[in-house]
Design a protein around this motif. Structure first.
Motif, PDB file in Angstrom:
ATOM      1  N   ILE A 198       0.838  -1.205   0.000  1.00  0.00           N
ATOM      2  CA  ILE A 198       0.000   0.000   0.000  1.00  0.00           C
ATOM      3  C   ILE A 198       0.873   1.256   0.000  1.00  0.00           C
ATOM      4  O   ILE A 198       0.653   2.192  -0.783  1.00  0.00           O
ATOM      5  N   LEU A 199       1.866   1.292   0.889  1.00  0.00           N
ATOM      6  CA  LEU A 199       2.731   2.470   0.990  1.00  0.00           C
ATOM      7  C   LEU A 199       3.538   2.683  -0.293  1.00  0.00           C
ATOM      8  O   LEU A 199       3.790   3.824  -0.688  1.00  0.00           O
ATOM      9  N   ASN A 200       3.921   1.599  -0.954  1.00  0.00           N
ATOM     10  CA  ASN A 200       4.634   1.722  -2.231  1.00  0.00           C
ATOM     11  C   ASN A 200       3.741   2.372  -3.285  1.00  0.00           C
ATOM     12  O   ASN A 200       4.196   3.201  -4.084  1.00  0.00           O
ATOM     13  N   HIS A 201       2.470   1.989  -3.296  1.00  0.00           N
ATOM     14  CA  HIS A 201       1.539   2.612  -4.237  1.00  0.00           C
ATOM     15  C   HIS A 201       1.431   4.109  -3.970  1.00  0.00           C
ATOM     16  O   HIS A 201       1.444   4.927  -4.897  1.00  0.00           O
ATOM     17  N   LYS A 202       1.300   4.475  -2.717  1.00  0.00           N
ATOM     18  CA  LYS A 202       1.193   5.889  -2.356  1.00  0.00           C
ATOM     19  C   LYS A 202       2.392   6.670  -2.895  1.00  0.00           C
ATOM     20  O   LYS A 202       2.243   7.740  -3.511  1.00  0.00           O
ATOM     21  N   GLN A 203       3.583   6.136  -2.679  1.00  0.00           N
ATOM     22  CA  GLN A 203       4.792   6.836  -3.111  1.00  0.00           C
ATOM     23  C   GLN A 203       4.852   6.936  -4.634  1.00  0.00           C
ATOM     24  O   GLN A 203       5.240   7.977  -5.185  1.00  0.00           O
ATOM     25  N   ALA A 285      -3.201   4.526 -22.789  1.00  0.00           N
ATOM     26  CA  ALA A 285      -3.362   3.847 -21.503  1.00  0.00           C
ATOM     27  C   ALA A 285      -3.650   2.362 -21.708  1.00  0.00           C
ATOM     28  O   ALA A 285      -3.054   1.499 -21.044  1.00  0.00           O
ATOM     29  N   PHE A 286      -4.547   2.040 -22.644  1.00  0.00           N
ATOM     30  CA  PHE A 286      -4.913   0.643 -22.857  1.00  0.00           C
ATOM     31  C   PHE A 286      -3.751  -0.149 -23.452  1.00  0.00           C
ATOM     32  O   PHE A 286      -3.527  -1.305 -23.078  1.00  0.00           O
ATOM     33  N   PHE A 287      -3.008   0.460 -24.359  1.00  0.00           N
ATOM     34  CA  PHE A 287      -1.844  -0.209 -24.932  1.00  0.00           C
ATOM     35  C   PHE A 287      -0.864  -0.618 -23.834  1.00  0.00           C
ATOM     36  O   PHE A 287      -0.319  -1.730 -23.836  1.00  0.00           O
ATOM     37  N   LEU A 288      -0.621   0.268 -22.878  1.00  0.00           N
ATOM     38  CA  LEU A 288       0.286  -0.038 -21.772  1.00  0.00           C
ATOM     39  C   LEU A 288      -0.276  -1.161 -20.905  1.00  0.00           C
ATOM     40  O   LEU A 288       0.484  -2.029 -20.435  1.00  0.00           O
ATOM     41  N   MET A 289      -1.599  -1.186 -20.704  1.00  0.00           N
ATOM     42  CA  MET A 289      -2.199  -2.250 -19.909  1.00  0.00           C
ATOM     43  C   MET A 289      -2.137  -3.607 -20.607  1.00  0.00           C
ATOM     44  O   MET A 289      -2.153  -4.648 -19.950  1.00  0.00           O
ATOM     45  N   ARG A 307      -0.721  -0.653 -14.382  1.00  0.00           N
ATOM     46  CA  ARG A 307      -1.909   0.083 -13.926  1.00  0.00           C
ATOM     47  C   ARG A 307      -1.576   1.535 -13.607  1.00  0.00           C
ATOM     48  O   ARG A 307      -2.377   2.434 -13.904  1.00  0.00           O
ATOM     49  N   LEU A 308      -0.432   1.785 -13.000  1.00  0.00           N
ATOM     50  CA  LEU A 308      -0.058   3.171 -12.723  1.00  0.00           C
ATOM     51  C   LEU A 308       0.404   3.871 -13.999  1.00  0.00           C
ATOM     52  O   LEU A 308       0.113   5.051 -14.204  1.00  0.00           O
ATOM     53  N   ALA A 309       1.114   3.143 -14.860  1.00  0.00           N
ATOM     54  CA  ALA A 309       1.548   3.739 -16.128  1.00  0.00           C
ATOM     55  C   ALA A 309       0.343   4.127 -16.973  1.00  0.00           C
ATOM     56  O   ALA A 309       0.371   5.138 -17.694  1.00  0.00           O
ATOM     57  N   ASN A 318      -5.276  15.917 -17.865  1.00  0.00           N
ATOM     58  CA  ASN A 318      -6.270  16.348 -16.872  1.00  0.00           C
ATOM     59  C   ASN A 318      -7.605  15.644 -17.048  1.00  0.00           C
ATOM     60  O   ASN A 318      -8.678  16.249 -16.937  1.00  0.00           O
ATOM     61  N   LEU A 319      -7.542  14.337 -17.323  1.00  0.00           N
ATOM     62  CA  LEU A 319      -8.732  13.505 -17.417  1.00  0.00           C
ATOM     63  C   LEU A 319      -8.950  12.790 -16.085  1.00  0.00           C
ATOM     64  O   LEU A 319      -8.038  12.678 -15.270  1.00  0.00           O
ATOM     65  N   CYS A 320     -10.157  12.312 -15.893  1.00  0.00           N
ATOM     66  CA  CYS A 320     -10.436  11.532 -14.699  1.00  0.00           C
ATOM     67  C   CYS A 320      -9.478  10.344 -14.643  1.00  0.00           C
ATOM     68  O   CYS A 320      -9.303   9.639 -15.642  1.00  0.00           O
ATOM     69  N   PRO A 321      -8.835  10.099 -13.503  1.00  0.00           N
ATOM     70  CA  PRO A 321      -7.893   8.984 -13.418  1.00  0.00           C
ATOM     71  C   PRO A 321      -8.604   7.636 -13.384  1.00  0.00           C
ATOM     72  O   PRO A 321      -9.815   7.564 -13.153  1.00  0.00           O
ATOM     73  N   LEU A 322      -7.848   6.585 -13.622  1.00  0.00           N
ATOM     74  CA  LEU A 322      -8.374   5.222 -13.594  1.00  0.00           C
ATOM     75  C   LEU A 322      -7.959   4.594 -12.270  1.00  0.00           C
ATOM     76  O   LEU A 322      -6.803   4.215 -12.084  1.00  0.00           O
ATOM     77  N   SER A 323      -8.908   4.487 -11.333  1.00  0.00           N
ATOM     78  CA  SER A 323      -8.563   4.035  -9.982  1.00  0.00           C
ATOM     79  C   SER A 323      -8.732   2.531  -9.791  1.00  0.00           C
ATOM     80  O   SER A 323      -8.279   1.988  -8.792  1.00  0.00           O
ATOM     81  N   PHE A 324      -9.407   1.831 -10.734  1.00  0.00           N
ATOM     82  CA  PHE A 324      -9.656   0.392 -10.660  1.00  0.00           C
ATOM     83  C   PHE A 324     -10.590   0.026  -9.510  1.00  0.00           C
ATOM     84  O   PHE A 324     -10.645  -1.135  -9.096  1.00  0.00           O
ATOM     85  N   ILE A 325     -11.335   1.020  -8.993  1.00  0.00           N
ATOM     86  CA  ILE A 325     -12.332   0.760  -7.963  1.00  0.00           C
ATOM     87  C   ILE A 325     -13.382  -0.217  -8.508  1.00  0.00           C
ATOM     88  O   ILE A 325     -13.864  -0.068  -9.634  1.00  0.00           O
ATOM     89  N   ASP A 326     -13.741  -1.218  -7.721  1.00  0.00           N
ATOM     90  CA  ASP A 326     -14.801  -2.184  -8.041  1.00  0.00           C
ATOM     91  C   ASP A 326     -14.490  -3.048  -9.266  1.00  0.00           C
ATOM     92  O   ASP A 326     -15.413  -3.569  -9.907  1.00  0.00           O
ATOM     93  N   VAL A 327     -13.211  -3.207  -9.595  1.00  0.00           N
ATOM     94  CA  VAL A 327     -12.846  -4.140 -10.660  1.00  0.00           C
ATOM     95  C   VAL A 327     -12.654  -5.515 -10.025  1.00  0.00           C
ATOM     96  O   VAL A 327     -11.772  -5.688  -9.185  1.00  0.00           O
ATOM     97  N   PRO A 328     -13.470  -6.517 -10.381  1.00  0.00           N
ATOM     98  CA  PRO A 328     -13.317  -7.841  -9.783  1.00  0.00           C
ATOM     99  C   PRO A 328     -11.978  -8.459 -10.162  1.00  0.00           C
ATOM    100  O   PRO A 328     -11.563  -8.402 -11.326  1.00  0.00           O
TER     101      PRO A 328
END
Length: 456
Positions: A198-203, A285-289, A307-309, A318-328
């Motif tokens: 978690i802390l690594n993600h924050k950084q 973004a999708f190409f990187l994923m 995912r971060l890339a 300045n687009l809405c970020p992709l947080s992956f919230i609620d992705v199973p």
């Protein structure tokens, strides 16, 4: 598919895949036939008898002719890992849901990358990209890169750190993650590696958001992301921030990634270069994923880097970020298996679109509460800072005359009255805590304030 059901037939002993392939002639490749049969089994239109090489297929009695069900059977409640998918996505999911021994082992296919041409062979159709742009547009569209991500940074740190870690099996709850990020309070009973993740993600998120010049699709930026995300989590500390030098396997998959370090480094450079040439932020973004996990350039933490890339183009535009919230987790893993084993992106595209739509829903309230930026102030922010700092450091009173005597040449004559009012307005809210924005040290502000306290 109806014709394939008829070809399989309803013989009680069923037909093996070799017999079915012989009967069909050259109509399908073996891999396509396996996928179609797996999908028909998942749809309960045919049934599979036996396992491994002895598997045989036969038509279910109700599947004769066109597939019809006279009375709809009660549908079970949707599984937690279900998301709406396209027909092609369902076909991929059916294939990768088979036991490993029924899936053909494959290695890295350079043709998969070679077939992609930036801005000419997109994975996301134009209409879909337009839809994503409409969803992701933010109030900070005309501001410097990274402005919107900074505005919602506190929320993004928690959401993205938790959701991305959750996809890796991390058992921290969102509330646990919030307490860790905001108060440094580790959750009780959790593995130290989970806390570190978690802390690594924050950084890593702060690395991209707080210094937007670093948020670029470049090899050094992606390697830095790996170093930040893998810190303290690698069996070999020397593998942190380094292209891997040994072979790796992917659990639950029959895909075997490339093993030669020199070739890996070369292909990593090519993938990043191709990604940097893509002009549309969603396609980039999708190409990187797709291609970072497929290449597996690092010994571990490849999916987290991807995912971060993928958020880099969203930060920059300045687009809405992709947080992956609620992705199973299962939906995401199945989608990547489709890329690994079939070189097909449809299921991952379904997951990507669903994830972005959910992220935008999460941030819509945040967007509505953001104050639109003052474009005049934004345009003259450097001149504003210079004038305010000069008046304070010279110990002068904040008057219109003091501002006009220091009027920067960059401010047109027609805008000088507006600029003067802006400077005086800033002085009315200036205090020791926010004076640092203009390069004013606390002692300098205190001395100026003591001299002109009665004038404010």
């Amino acid at each position: 598919m109806d014709r394939l059901v008829d070809e399989v037939g309803a013989e009680s002993l069923g037909m093996g895949i070799e017999a079915i392939a012989k009967q069909l002639g050259d109509r399908y490749s073996r891999r396509t036939l396996q996928r179609r049969l797996a999908l028909l089994v998942a749809q309960q239109r045919i049934e599979m008898i036996g396992e491994r090489r002895t598997a045989r297929y036969r038509r279910r009695p109700e599947a004769a002719g066109h597939y019809k069900i006279a009375e709809p059977a009660p549908q079970p409640a949707p599984r937690q890992d279900d998301i709406p998918v396209s027909a092609e996505g369902a076909e991929i999911r059916a294939y990768v849901s088979q036991p490993r021994h029924l899936r053909k082992p494959v290695g890295y296919q350079t043709a998969f990358l070679e077939q992609y041409h930036p801005n000419h062979t997109p994975y996301l159709p134009p209409a879909l990209r337009d839809q994503l742009h409409a969803m992701g547009r933010s109030p900070a569209a005309q501001t410097p890169a990274g402005t919107f991500a900074k505005d919602i940074l506190n929320r993004l740190l928690i959401d993205l750190s938790w959701a991305s870690s959750h996809l890796e099996g991390n058992t921290y709850s969102r509330l646990d993650t919030e307490r860790l990020i905001e108060h440094g309070q580790a959750a009780e009973g959790k593995n130290a590696l989970e806390t570190q993740m978690i802390l690594n993600h924050k950084q890593a998120i702060e690395y991209l958001v707080l210094a937007p010049d670093q948020a670029r699709v470049q090899t050094d930026a992606l390697i830095a992301l790996h170093a930040l995300l893998s810190d303290g989590l690698m069996a070999d500390p020397a593998a942190v921030g380094r292209i891997r030098r040994r072979a790796v396997e992917i659990g639950g998959s029959v895909y075997l990634p490339l093993a030669f370090p020199q070739r890996l480094e070369e292909l990593f450079g090519i993938v990043v270069q191709m990604a940097s040439e893509i002009t549309d932020p969603f396609e980039q973004a999708f190409f990187l994923m797709v291609h970072l996990p497929y290449l597996q350039p690092f010994e571990d933490v490849n999916k987290r880097v991807s995912r971060l890339a993928a958020n880099i183009p969203f930060i920059r535009h300045n687009l809405c970020p992709l947080s992956f919230i609620d992705v199973p987790q299962k939906a995401y893993v199945d989608a990547l298996l489709g890329v690994y084993e079939l070189n097909r992106v449809a299921l991952l595209r379904d997951v990507f679109v669903r994830a972005y739509e959910r992220s935008c829903q999460q941030y819509v309230a945040v967007q509505q509460n953001l104050v639109l930026p003052d474009m005049f102030r934004l345009r003259h922010r450097q001149a504003l800072a210079l004038v305010i700092a000069a008046i304070v450091k010279q110990g002068e009173a904040a008057t219109a005359q003091a501002v006009q005597s220091r009027m920067p040449p960059s401010v047109p004559l027609a805008e000088q009255a507006h600029f003067t009012a802006l400077v005086l307005g800033e002085f009315s809210t200036l205090h020791a805590g926010n004076a640092v924005r203009f390069g004013i040290r606390p002692l300098e502000f205190s001395a100026w304030q003591g001299r002109h306290r009665d004038e404010r």
